[in-house]
Scaffold this motif. Structure first.
Motif, PDB file in Angstrom:
ATOM      1  N   ARG A  87     -18.535 -32.292  28.324  1.00 52.23           N
ATOM      2  CA  ARG A  87     -18.171 -31.065  29.028  1.00 52.23           C
ATOM      3  C   ARG A  87     -16.681 -31.056  29.370  1.00 52.23           C
ATOM      4  O   ARG A  87     -15.996 -30.032  29.240  1.00 52.23           O
ATOM      5  CB  ARG A  87     -19.007 -30.922  30.298  1.00 52.23           C
ATOM      6  N   GLN A  88     -16.172 -32.200  29.832  1.00 50.33           N
ATOM      7  CA  GLN A  88     -14.744 -32.270  30.145  1.00 50.33           C
ATOM      8  C   GLN A  88     -13.907 -31.981  28.912  1.00 50.33           C
ATOM      9  O   GLN A  88     -12.906 -31.250  28.970  1.00 50.33           O
ATOM     10  CB  GLN A  88     -14.396 -33.652  30.692  1.00 50.33           C
ATOM     11  N   ARG A  89     -14.311 -32.562  27.783  1.00 52.44           N
ATOM     12  CA  ARG A  89     -13.526 -32.391  26.558  1.00 52.44           C
ATOM     13  C   ARG A  89     -13.548 -30.941  26.075  1.00 52.44           C
ATOM     14  O   ARG A  89     -12.545 -30.444  25.537  1.00 52.44           O
ATOM     15  CB  ARG A  89     -14.052 -33.341  25.481  1.00 52.44           C
ATOM     16  N   ARG A  90     -14.663 -30.239  26.267  1.00 50.74           N
ATOM     17  CA  ARG A  90     -14.711 -28.836  25.855  1.00 50.74           C
ATOM     18  C   ARG A  90     -13.732 -28.003  26.680  1.00 50.74           C
ATOM     19  O   ARG A  90     -13.014 -27.150  26.132  1.00 50.74           O
ATOM     20  CB  ARG A  90     -16.132 -28.290  26.002  1.00 50.74           C
ATOM     21  N   VAL A  91     -13.703 -28.216  27.996  1.00 47.41           N
ATOM     22  CA  VAL A  91     -12.777 -27.463  28.837  1.00 47.41           C
ATOM     23  C   VAL A  91     -11.331 -27.794  28.466  1.00 47.41           C
ATOM     24  O   VAL A  91     -10.472 -26.909  28.383  1.00 47.41           O
ATOM     25  CB  VAL A  91     -13.033 -27.745  30.333  1.00 47.41           C
ATOM     26  N   HIS A  92     -11.067 -29.067  28.212  1.00 50.33           N
ATOM     27  CA  HIS A  92      -9.703 -29.475  27.868  1.00 50.33           C
ATOM     28  C   HIS A  92      -9.280 -28.889  26.526  1.00 50.33           C
ATOM     29  O   HIS A  92      -8.128 -28.448  26.347  1.00 50.33           O
ATOM     30  CB  HIS A  92      -9.593 -30.993  27.842  1.00 50.33           C
ATOM     31  N   ALA A  93     -10.217 -28.854  25.562  1.00 47.19           N
ATOM     32  CA  ALA A  93      -9.895 -28.280  24.249  1.00 47.19           C
ATOM     33  C   ALA A  93      -9.601 -26.786  24.363  1.00 47.19           C
ATOM     34  O   ALA A  93      -8.739 -26.253  23.652  1.00 47.19           O
ATOM     35  CB  ALA A  93     -11.047 -28.518  23.279  1.00 47.19           C
ATOM     36  N   ARG A  94     -10.294 -26.122  25.271  1.00 45.44           N
ATOM     37  CA  ARG A  94     -10.117 -24.674  25.437  1.00 45.44           C
ATOM     38  C   ARG A  94      -8.841 -24.330  26.196  1.00 45.44           C
ATOM     39  O   ARG A  94      -8.170 -23.341  25.893  1.00 45.44           O
ATOM     40  CB  ARG A  94     -11.325 -24.103  26.177  1.00 45.44           C
ATOM     41  N   THR A  95      -8.476 -25.159  27.187  1.00 45.93           N
ATOM     42  CA  THR A  95      -7.370 -24.813  28.079  1.00 45.93           C
ATOM     43  C   THR A  95      -6.120 -25.658  27.868  1.00 45.93           C
ATOM     44  O   THR A  95      -5.015 -25.224  28.214  1.00 45.93           O
ATOM     45  CB  THR A  95      -7.800 -24.967  29.544  1.00 45.93           C
ATOM     46  N   GLY A  96      -6.302 -26.872  27.367  1.00 49.58           N
ATOM     47  CA  GLY A  96      -5.180 -27.798  27.269  1.00 49.58           C
ATOM     48  C   GLY A  96      -4.638 -28.232  28.614  1.00 49.58           C
ATOM     49  O   GLY A  96      -3.520 -28.741  28.712  1.00 49.58           O
TER      50      GLY A  96
END
Length: 364
Positions: A339-348
């Motif tokens: 979940r953390q990685r998805r948010v980071h991939a979306r927002t940087g």
């Protein structure tokens, strides 16, 4: 229907909502807790951490209510100190203040173990399940060894370090590998064997004293329980309840095996350690080591095997349907690390990841 008692200890970070840095405000946050909640808090090693302990529970619904209420009150108290309460396994950005909490015991640990004490703070989720006695706790720990890496893979929630993705699903596990008295649970013949081993490790200096038994599963020094401490701090209450239900189911399964006179599988320590490293590295997004066969298999297959193994005990405890629902949710949403990685991939943006985690922390 009831099973063994269950309780949970949850550790949280206190983070600056703007920078993501750890804030050393645990004393202020704890002081702001209502008296009845403060009674369920524990002083932690680092000043940017708080720990909340549930009462002893008999069913998962009761556990969920306590977890949610305690998290809500802890988050309110953290806000009074200017911090966000975040359920995450390891310091995600930076910890400018590395001093340990003002406690003689903590200073003794710092003096003994030296610079590794200055590693950034890490947070875990510890599940306690009631057992009849200490000898039984040792036997249960032996039976749990082949399943703990699967639980660890389900509970990964710390891919970030110094504001970047480490490539590991649980950086917490990687940091804790530097401590000599943590890690996979050894196999013990009985409680006397356990005590001899601990005494030897204390004599060698690997353990400061007998309270430093911090293996992934252990007989609790404080309660009549087996304590499983393999998971990162879980992002949501639902994740914690799922973990607790599965641990209770596996302990119940182990008690059945012990009553039937079936010994725990004998697995070499080096394979157990490798399985845990693999679990912390990949979480559920790859293969895990099947310790019953020594082969790599898709992670979800081993999760399914765990559920099949624990199903009779889960049904007896009244936990089967809640656990099935929790596993379906985990399969859909992914682990905390995913979940953390998805948010980071979306927002940087790491602070966006942490804001999402702060929201999840209060998600029932």
């Amino acid at each position: 229907m009831t099973g063994p008692t269950v309780g949970v200890e949850e550790e949280f970070l206190l983070l600056d909502p703007f920078t993501g840095h750890n804030l050393p405000v645990a004393e202020q946050a704890t002081a702001a807790l209502p008296d009845d909640v403060r009674a369920h808090s524990r002083r932690e090693f680092r000043r940017s951490m708080v720990e909340i302990v549930t009462p002893v529970c008999t069913d998962l619904g009761q556990l969920r209510e306590h977890l949610l209420g305690l998290r809500q009150e802890a988050a309110k108290a953290a806000a009074t100190a200017g911090a966000q309460l975040v359920a995450i396994g390891a310091t995600p950005v930076a910890e400018p203040d590395l001093a340990v909490a003002d406690d003689p015991r903590f200073r003794q640990i710092a003096d003994h173990y030296g610079p590794i004490v200055a590693d950034p703070a890490v947070c875990g989720c510890h599940v306690h399940v009631g057992v009849p006695d200490r000898d039984t706790a040792i036997e249960v720990g032996n039976h749990l060894r082949i399943w703990l890496p699967v639980l660890q893979a389900m509970g990964v929630n710390s891919p970030l370090h110094a504001g970047a993705d480490t490539g590991h699903a649980s950086w917490r596990a990687m940091q804790l590998d530097r401590w000599p008295s943590l890690g996979p649970t050894p196999y013990f013949a009985d409680a006397a064997d356990f005590d001899r081993t601990v005494a030897t490790l204390v004599g060698a200096g690997a353990m400061l004293d007998e309270t430093m038994v911090l293996w992934h599963a252990r007989p609790s020094a404080r309660y009549p329980t087996v304590e499983v401490r393999v998971a990162d701090a879980c992002p949501t209450v639902a994740d914690t309840v799922l973990l607790a239900g599965l641990v209770r189911g596996l302990v119940g399964t182990a008690l059945d095996e012990i009553a039937a006179g079936r010994p725990a599988p004998a697995v070499p320590d080096h394979l157990v350690r490798a399985a845990h490293w693999n679990a912390a590295h990949t979480g559920l997004d790859g293969t895990l080591t099947d310790l019953s066969s020594g082969r790599a298999r898709p992670a979800q297959e081993l999760v399914d095997d765990l559920l099949t193994t624990a199903t009779p005990a889960l049904r007896r405890h009244g936990d089967l349907e809640p656990v099935r629902a929790g596993l379906a949710r985990l399969r859909e949403r992914g682990t905390g690390a995913a979940r953390q990685r998805r948010v980071h991939a979306r927002t940087g943006d790491v602070t966006a990841v942490l804001a999402d985690l702060a929201h999840q922390t209060l998600d029932g």
